[in-house]
Design an enzyme around this catalytic site. Structure first.
Site, short mmCIF file in Angstrom:
data_model
loop_
_atom_site.label_atom_id
_atom_site.label_comp_id
_atom_site.label_asym_id
_atom_site.label_seq_id
_atom_site.Cartn_x
_atom_site.Cartn_y
_atom_site.Cartn_z
N HIS A 1 -31.80 -68.62 115.73
CA HIS A 1 -32.83 -69.14 116.64
C HIS A 1 -32.92 -70.67 116.59
O HIS A 1 -33.53 -71.28 117.46
CB HIS A 1 -34.19 -68.50 116.34
CG HIS A 1 -34.86 -68.99 115.10
ND1 HIS A 1 -34.76 -68.33 113.88
CD2 HIS A 1 -35.64 -70.08 114.87
CE1 HIS A 1 -35.48 -68.99 112.98
NE2 HIS A 1 -36.02 -70.05 113.55
N ASP B 1 -30.21 -62.98 112.93
CA ASP B 1 -30.73 -64.35 113.00
C ASP B 1 -29.90 -65.32 112.18
O ASP B 1 -30.41 -66.24 111.55
CB ASP B 1 -32.20 -64.41 112.55
CG ASP B 1 -32.89 -65.69 112.99
OD1 ASP B 1 -32.44 -66.30 113.98
OD2 ASP B 1 -33.88 -66.10 112.34
N GLY C 1 -39.13 -75.70 110.86
CA GLY C 1 -38.16 -76.70 110.43
C GLY C 1 -37.41 -76.26 109.18
O GLY C 1 -36.30 -76.70 108.92
N ASN C 2 -38.04 -75.39 108.37
CA ASN C 2 -37.37 -74.81 107.20
C ASN C 2 -36.32 -73.79 107.61
O ASN C 2 -35.45 -73.44 106.81
CB ASN C 2 -38.37 -74.12 106.28
CG ASN C 2 -38.97 -75.04 105.24
OD1 ASN C 2 -40.15 -75.34 105.28
ND2 ASN C 2 -38.14 -75.52 104.32
N SER C 3 -36.43 -73.25 108.83
CA SER C 3 -35.50 -72.20 109.27
C SER C 3 -34.06 -72.66 109.13
O SER C 3 -33.69 -73.75 109.58
CB SER C 3 -35.78 -71.83 110.73
OG SER C 3 -37.01 -71.16 110.84
#
Length: 477
Positions: free
Chosen positions: A208, A238, A313-315
Site C-alpha cells: 500500500h 501487503d 509512515g512506519n509502513s
C-alpha cells in the site's frame, strides 16, 4: 537664689546633699565652709567630731559649687556602634556562605553591571560524563541501543511520486497543451534493504506504500537519495518490492517469525510522519501472534501484534528482535482514540516468501484462484430480499455471497453451467458469511486442487441452488 541651692548635688545624684557643720558662733563675716568630695561619685558625708579641725576660707575666696564635668558618652556610643557592625558583618558572612553552598550547582542571576562589579561569580555548571551505554547484555542479546546501532543502516525512507495530468488540456482545448506534468510527491513510507543481486539492491516494503506510485526515491540512512524502480507488489499480503542501482549497502538479516513468542521484546525502526522523522526508534513487546487483519482486498492476513509505537509512515519498516534480525514488516495501526499500542506487522516468513516470488516471477507463484471477477451481493438494492430467501434455504447470514460478473477464459468454471449473476453462497459446505470464507480456503490450497462451490441462481421469483466442482488455477497477479 537660696544659698542651699549651691549645695545641691547634680540631678544624677539627686537626693544626696552636702551638710555643712553647724557653728552657732559663726560671725556674720565668716563664709560657709565647703569641703568638696574626694570623688565625683556618691560618698558618705563625714560626720564632724569634737576634735575636727576646720579650715576657714575667707568669703572673698568663696566660689559657688560647680559639679564635676560629666564623662563624654561618645566613646561608649562608638563602642556600641562598632560592636553592632561586627555582629552584622558576621551574620552577613554566614548568610553569604550558606547561600553559596545551597546554590553550588545553579547559575546566579545578576545584571551585566553587577556581574562586572562582582569579584566572585560562583562555580560554573559542570557537565558530568556517564558510563558507556550498554549495547548488549550478559546473554549476548542486544539492547535497544544495540539494535539501533547495528541495524539502522539497513533501514531506508521511501518517497512516492504520482504523475499529475494537466486538467486544462481537456477543457475545450484550453490549458497548457500537455496531458503530463512533473510528478508530485504523493506519499512517504519506510523500507528495508532486503538483498543484493547483480548490480541491484532490493528494498522490501508494503504494497500500500508503493501501489499508487509512478516513480520512487529511496533515502539511505546517511541521507543519500537514489532513484528506485517498481519490481512488483502483492495486495493480499501487503508486500511490495523496489530496486535501486547501487550495491555495497548493509543488507538486513531475517529471522523465522514462527519462532516468536508472546512477550518477546522487539524494536521498530521507520519513518513515522514521513522522512522528516526518518529512522525513528520505538520499542515494545510481541502482544499476540497470528492476529487476523483484513487487507484492502478482503483477505485476512495473520499478523504479528505489537505495542511498539507504529504510526503512518512506519509502513514498510522493520520490526527487529533483540538479535538485530527482522521478524516482521510493519504494516498497519488501528487509528482510533479507543485503541493504543496496537500495531501490526506482516510476519517475516510471509514477507520473504512473497518478496522472493515477486522478484523472480513478478507475482506470487503457487497461489490458487478460481478465475472470476465478482461484486458483493450487499452492493445490490434487492440484497435484503435475496438474503431472506437464502436464509429460508438454510444459508443463514450469507452476507459474503459473491455475485459472479465475469469468468476468465482459463477458469475451470468455463466448463460448467455457470452464468453471469449466479451467486456463490457456500464453499466446501461452509456458508459465505463473509468473503474471508473463500479467501481462507484459497490461501490453504494450491493450483490444481479442487473445491466445491454452492451456486444460487434467481429464476423468476424463486431461488435455486446447486453444487459445482472447480479446479483451481494459478494466480499471476
Amino acid at each position: 537664689m537660696d544659698e542651699h541651692d549651691f549645695f545641691k548635688k547634680p540631678e544624677d545624684n539627686e537626693g544626696v546633699y552636702y551638710t555643712p557643720p553647724q557653728n552657732t558662733e559663726q560671725s556674720e563675716s565668716s563664709a560657709p565652709i565647703y569641703t568638696p568630695p574626694v570623688e565625683p561619685a556618691v560618698v558618705p558625708t563625714p560626720q564632724p567630731s569634737e576634735n575636727t579641725q576646720y579650715t576657714y576660707i575667707p568669703q572673698q575666696q568663696y566660689a559657688p559649687y560647680s559639679p564635676p564635668p560629666k564623662k563624654s558618652a561618645v566613646p561608649k556610643v562608638l563602642a556600641v556602634i562598632i560592636a553592632i557592625c561586627i555582629v552584622i558583618a558576621g551574620v552577613a558572612l554566614a548568610v553569604g556562605v550558606s547561600h553559596k553552598i545551597s546554590n553550588k550547582n545553579t547559575l546566579p542571576y545578576s545584571s551585566s553591571e553587577e556581574q562586572e562589579e562582582s569579584e566572585d561569580t560562583g562555580e560554573d555548571v559542570k557537565l558530568y560524563g556517564s558510563d558507556e551505554v550498554e549495547k548488549s547484555d550478559k546473554n549476548g542479546n542486544l539492547t535497544v541501543a544495540g539494535v539501533a546501532e547495528e541495524c539502522m543502516d539497513s533501514c531506508v525512507g521511501i518517497s512516492v511520486y504520482a504523475s499529475q495530468s494537466g486538467a486544462g488540456s481537456y477543457f475545450y482545448n484550453y490549458g497548457n497543451g500537455s496531458s503530463d506534468s512533473e510528478p508530485a510527491k504523493s506519499g512517504e513510507g519506510s523500507g528495508i534493504i532486503m538483498k543484493e543481486a547483480g548490480s541491484k539492491t532490493y528494498i522490501l516494503t508494503c504494497a500500500h506504500v508503493i501501489s499508487g506510485g509512478d516513480s520512487f526515491k529511496v533515502t539511505l540512512n546517511d541521507g543519500t537519495e537514489l532513484d528506485a524502480e517498481m519490481v512488483a507488489y502483492d495486495s493480499q499480503t501487503d508486500i511490495g518490492v523496489l530496486s535501486i542501482e547501487k550495491t555495497g549497502l548493509q543488507v538486513a538479516e531475517f529471522a523465522d517469525s514462527d519462532q516468536l513468542v508472546v512477550g518477546e521484546q522487539v524494536v521498530a525502526i521507520g519513518c513515522p510522519g514521513g522522512l522528516e522523522f526518518m529512522n525513528s526508534v520505538t520499542s515494545g513487546y510481541i502482544s499476540a501472534l497470528s492476529r487476523p487483519v483484513s487487507s484492502s482486498i478482503g483477505y485476512d492476513n495473520e499478523c504479528i501484534q505489537t505495542d511498539a509505537a507504529i504510526n503512518p509512515g512506519n509502513s514498510g519498516g522493520a520490526l527487529f528482535n533483540m538479535q538485530g534480525q527482522v521478524v516482521g514488516v510493519n504494516s498497519s495501526k488501528i487509528a482510533s482514540t479507543e485503541y493504543e499500542g496496537m500495531g501490526f506487522a506482516v510476519p517475516s516468513k510471509t514477507a520473504i516468501a512473497t518478496a522472493n516470488s515477486l522478484i523472480a516471477e513478478g507475482y506470487v507463484s503457487g497461489r490458487a484462484k478460481i478465475g472470476i471477477s465478482y461484486n458483493p451481493l450487499t452492493s445490490y438494492s434487492n440484497s435484503t430480499a435475496v438474503l431472506a430467501a437464502l436464509n429460508e434455504k438454510g444459508y443463514k447470514d450469507a452476507n459474503g455471497t459473491m455475485v459472479i460478473n465475469e469468468i476468465d477464459s482459463n477458469s475451470d468454471l468455463n466448463n460448467s453451467d455457470i452464468k453471469q449473476y449466479d451467486m456463490i453462497v457456500a464453499v466446501n459446505d461452509t456458508t459465505m458469511t463473509s468473503v474471508d470464507v473463500l479467501t481462507s480456503v484459497l490461501s490453504k490450497s494450491s493450483p490444481g486442487d479442487t473445491i466445491t462451490l454452492t451456486i444460487a441462481r434467481i429464476d423468476g421469483n424463486s431461488i435455486s441452488t446447486f453444487d459445482v466442482e472447480c479446479k483451481l488455477i494459478e494466480s499471476k497477479k
